[in-house]
Design a protein around this motif. Structure first.
Motif, PDB file in Angstrom:
ATOM      1  N   GLU A   1     134.509  11.506   0.687  1.00 45.52           N
ATOM      2  CA  GLU A   1     133.768  12.230  -0.721  1.00 45.52           C
ATOM      3  C   GLU A   1     135.049  12.808  -1.662  1.00 45.52           C
ATOM      4  N   THR A   2     136.067  13.509  -0.887  1.00 47.61           N
ATOM      5  CA  THR A   2     136.894  14.144  -2.067  1.00 47.61           C
ATOM      6  C   THR A   2     138.473  13.960  -1.585  1.00 47.61           C
ATOM      7  N   ASP A   3     138.690  12.814  -0.824  1.00 49.81           N
ATOM      8  CA  ASP A   3     139.949  12.476  -0.360  1.00 49.81           C
ATOM      9  C   ASP A   3     140.940  12.705  -1.606  1.00 49.81           C
ATOM     10  N   GLU A   4     142.063  13.629  -1.196  1.00 49.85           N
ATOM     11  CA  GLU A   4     143.316  13.577  -1.962  1.00 49.85           C
ATOM     12  C   GLU A   4     142.692  14.480  -3.333  1.00 49.85           C
ATOM     13  N   PHE A   5     141.676  15.106  -3.276  1.00 47.80           N
ATOM     14  CA  PHE A   5     141.233  15.926  -4.543  1.00 47.80           C
ATOM     15  C   PHE A   5     141.883  17.109  -4.720  1.00 47.80           C
ATOM     16  N   ASP A   6     142.543  17.599  -5.786  1.00 43.96           N
ATOM     17  CA  ASP A   6     142.848  18.924  -5.833  1.00 43.96           C
ATOM     18  C   ASP A   6     141.512  19.649  -6.779  1.00 43.96           C
ATOM     19  N   VAL A   7     141.978  21.112  -6.987  1.00 44.66           N
ATOM     20  CA  VAL A   7     140.863  21.746  -7.540  1.00 44.66           C
ATOM     21  C   VAL A   7     140.346  21.463  -8.700  1.00 44.66           C
ATOM     22  N   GLY A   8     141.188  20.899  -9.797  1.00 41.93           N
ATOM     23  CA  GLY A   8     140.974  20.249 -11.119  1.00 41.93           C
ATOM     24  C   GLY A   8     140.175  18.996 -10.851  1.00 41.93           C
ATOM     25  N   GLN A   9     140.370  18.144  -9.846  1.00 39.57           N
ATOM     26  CA  GLN A   9     139.535  17.007  -9.907  1.00 39.57           C
ATOM     27  C   GLN A   9     138.176  17.222  -9.229  1.00 39.57           C
ATOM     28  N   HIS A  10     137.989  18.303  -8.400  1.00 41.73           N
ATOM     29  CA  HIS A  10     136.668  18.699  -8.008  1.00 41.73           C
ATOM     30  C   HIS A  10     135.683  19.166  -9.373  1.00 41.73           C
ATOM     31  N   VAL A  11     136.391  19.885 -10.239  1.00 39.07           N
ATOM     32  CA  VAL A  11     135.641  20.600 -11.356  1.00 39.07           C
ATOM     33  C   VAL A  11     135.283  19.430 -12.175  1.00 39.07           C
ATOM     34  N   THR A  12     136.297  18.391 -12.261  1.00 39.45           N
ATOM     35  CA  THR A  12     136.337  17.270 -13.400  1.00 39.45           C
ATOM     36  C   THR A  12     135.145  16.458 -13.044  1.00 39.45           C
ATOM     37  N   ALA A  13     134.907  16.167 -11.676  1.00 44.28           N
ATOM     38  CA  ALA A  13     133.826  15.292 -10.865  1.00 44.28           C
ATOM     39  C   ALA A  13     132.341  15.989 -11.201  1.00 44.28           C
ATOM     40  N   LEU A  14     132.548  17.300 -10.949  1.00 43.43           N
ATOM     41  CA  LEU A  14     131.218  18.081 -11.456  1.00 43.43           C
ATOM     42  C   LEU A  14     130.843  17.910 -12.674  1.00 43.43           C
ATOM     43  N   GLN A  15     131.600  18.166 -13.672  1.00 46.97           N
ATOM     44  CA  GLN A  15     131.368  18.352 -15.060  1.00 46.97           C
ATOM     45  C   GLN A  15     131.223  16.982 -15.585  1.00 46.97           C
ATOM     46  N   ARG A  16     131.648  15.883 -15.063  1.00 47.28           N
ATOM     47  CA  ARG A  16     131.508  14.442 -15.484  1.00 47.28           C
ATOM     48  C   ARG A  16     129.996  14.233 -15.041  1.00 47.28           C
TER      49      ARG A  16
ATOM     50  N   VAL B   1     136.102  29.252 -11.738  1.00 49.05           N
ATOM     51  CA  VAL B   1     136.146  28.594 -10.516  1.00 49.05           C
ATOM     52  C   VAL B   1     136.952  29.629  -9.465  1.00 49.05           C
ATOM     53  N   LEU B   2     136.506  29.223  -8.181  1.00 55.56           N
ATOM     54  CA  LEU B   2     137.151  30.262  -7.339  1.00 55.56           C
ATOM     55  C   LEU B   2     137.906  29.257  -6.323  1.00 55.56           C
ATOM     56  N   ALA B   3     139.376  29.508  -6.194  1.00 55.32           N
ATOM     57  CA  ALA B   3     139.842  28.371  -5.480  1.00 55.32           C
ATOM     58  C   ALA B   3     140.724  29.247  -4.431  1.00 55.32           C
ATOM     59  N   ASN B   4     141.004  28.673  -3.249  1.00 48.83           N
ATOM     60  CA  ASN B   4     141.814  29.084  -2.014  1.00 48.83           C
ATOM     61  C   ASN B   4     143.323  28.965  -2.512  1.00 48.83           C
ATOM     62  N   ASN B   5     144.234  30.008  -2.052  1.00 51.06           N
ATOM     63  CA  ASN B   5     145.628  29.721  -2.284  1.00 51.06           C
ATOM     64  C   ASN B   5     146.389  29.902  -1.367  1.00 51.06           C
ATOM     65  N   ASN B   6     145.670  29.991   0.149  1.00 48.92           N
ATOM     66  CA  ASN B   6     146.399  29.964   1.359  1.00 48.92           C
ATOM     67  C   ASN B   6     146.410  28.595   2.045  1.00 48.92           C
ATOM     68  N   MET B   7     147.388  27.981   1.667  1.00 48.05           N
ATOM     69  CA  MET B   7     147.379  26.317   2.020  1.00 48.05           C
ATOM     70  C   MET B   7     147.663  26.314   3.831  1.00 48.05           C
TER      71      MET B   7
ATOM     72  N   LEU C   1     141.243  16.725   7.661  1.00 43.12           N
ATOM     73  CA  LEU C   1     140.902  17.526   6.512  1.00 43.12           C
ATOM     74  C   LEU C   1     142.252  18.431   6.079  1.00 43.12           C
ATOM     75  N   ARG C   2     142.673  18.031   4.510  1.00 38.35           N
ATOM     76  CA  ARG C   2     143.768  18.695   4.098  1.00 38.35           C
ATOM     77  C   ARG C   2     143.609  19.563   3.192  1.00 38.35           C
ATOM     78  N   PRO C   3     144.283  20.751   3.104  1.00 37.58           N
ATOM     79  CA  PRO C   3     143.937  21.850   2.102  1.00 37.58           C
ATOM     80  C   PRO C   3     143.689  21.207   0.762  1.00 37.58           C
ATOM     81  N   VAL C   4     142.712  21.708   0.012  1.00 37.30           N
ATOM     82  CA  VAL C   4     142.830  21.412  -1.339  1.00 37.30           C
ATOM     83  C   VAL C   4     143.788  22.180  -2.113  1.00 37.30           C
ATOM     84  N   ARG C   5     144.442  21.429  -2.870  1.00 32.23           N
ATOM     85  CA  ARG C   5     145.700  21.973  -3.729  1.00 32.23           C
ATOM     86  C   ARG C   5     145.268  22.792  -4.992  1.00 32.23           C
ATOM     87  N   SER C   6     145.709  23.791  -5.201  1.00 36.11           N
ATOM     88  CA  SER C   6     145.032  24.750  -5.970  1.00 36.11           C
ATOM     89  C   SER C   6     145.804  24.299  -7.572  1.00 36.11           C
TER      90      SER C   6
END
Length: 329
Positions: free
Chosen positions: A238-253, A263-269, A278-283
């Protein structure tokens, strides 16, 4: 009584384990939580009951009921109990069978949810985004000549089949494409003081709710702050290699910019040795896109690919509190 009168009216939109994780934490802050849940699930026990009995898939509702129940430990153990043998029973969870049976007794799925909430003293409401039988469909981009950059679109039907394809998702949509929203869900959104979208599988749990046109319109029309909780880990298929911005872009698209203000994002990688895929989503995210990002430590220390219920709910409610205080300063 005073707590109930002053408590925030929160609507949480999603599905899967992400939504129940959020609800488990929110019930410590407010009894006025309404969960709006996807009905696109077609896998596992839910999918079998849906195909064989024609009911809405109960699995995500079961998880939410367990999370919001007054005696969560016992109800979770009971509702999540999965039969490991028995012809016809093997693979089914007790909670799915309970909701399905109650729908038959009461005459409707929505009545079954209401009665289940009453019997189990659920702290809040759990509503479907629609009562109609919907199928989630995805257009996937498949490379045909990587050197030339050539690709084609292939189409996959069914929520459970989409992440198994292994191809980048171009878009998802519902069939039929125009379905009626459940009126109580729309009413709850319009009366909400805070709308939380996610966490959960972006394409198969979160978006199916917002693809119900009147649900999306209600979110856009609401004057409440609308915060999207980004997943803490990528999801294979679904979201391989997605960062936070790409998640939001896909939602808005898919549903436009009006559904998200924050947007609430995790910053503890923290990477997981148990789940290395399962890789941490980059903020990381672009600026000037019409939404504000709030960062915080949101992970479960024992399972860093998941949100921690208390951390997540505390951050969400602190965000809302800061907004309210800011409005009065």
């Amino acid at each position: 009584m005073e707590r109930e009168e002053q408590a925030t009216k929160v609507v949480a939109i999603g599905g899967g384990t992400g939504l129940s994780t959020l609800l488990r934490g929110l019930k410590e802050h407010t009894p006025h939580t309404t969960a709006i849940v996807t009905v696109a699930d077609d896998g596992g026990s839910s999918g079998r009951l849906r195909r064989e009995l024609g009911v809405l898939p109960p699995g995500d509702f079961r998880n939410c009921i367990a999370a919001l129940a007054d005696d969560e430990a016992l109800i979770t153990q009971l509702f999540q109990y999965r039969f490991g043998q028995g012809q016809g029973l093997n693979g089914h969870s007790f909670g799915n069978l309970f909701i399905t049976a109650l729908a038959a007794v009461t005459g409707s799925f929505e009545r079954a949810l209401l009665e289940t909430g009453r019997v189990l003293k659920v702290q809040g409401r759990i509503l479907p985004s629609t009562l109609e039988d919907v199928t989630l469909v995805a257009d996937l981009r498949q490379e045909v000549d990587p050197l030339a950059g050539a690709s084609k679109l292939t189409r996959v039907q069914g929520e459970s089949a989409i992440p198994r394809s292994g191809q980048p998702i171009e878009r998802v949509f519902l069939r039929p494409d125009r379905v009626r929203a459940y009126p109580e869900a729309v009413r709850a959104i319009l009366e909400a003081e805070l709308i939380v979208i996610g966490p959960g599988s972006l394409f198969t749990s979160v978006l199916p709710n917002l693809l119900v046109q009147d649900v999306c319109r209600a979110v856009e029309a609401s004057s409440a702050p609308k915060i999207y909780v980004c997943n803490v880990a990528t999801q294979p298929g679904e979201t391989d290699e997605f960062d936070v911005g790409q998640h939001v872009t896909a939602l808005q698209r898919h549903v436009g910019q009006g559904v998200v203000t924050h947007v609430l994002a995790n910053n503890n990688m923290v990477s997981s040795k148990e789940q290395p895929q399962l890789r941490p989503v980059r903020s990381s995210y672009p600026t000037g896109e019409g939404y504000e990002v709030i960062e915080g430590d949101l992970i479960d220390p024992g399972a860093p690919w998941r949100h921690d219920s208390q951390k997540l709910a505390n951050q969400v409610m602190q965000f809302y509190s800061d907004l309210v205080v800011g409005d009065f300063e």
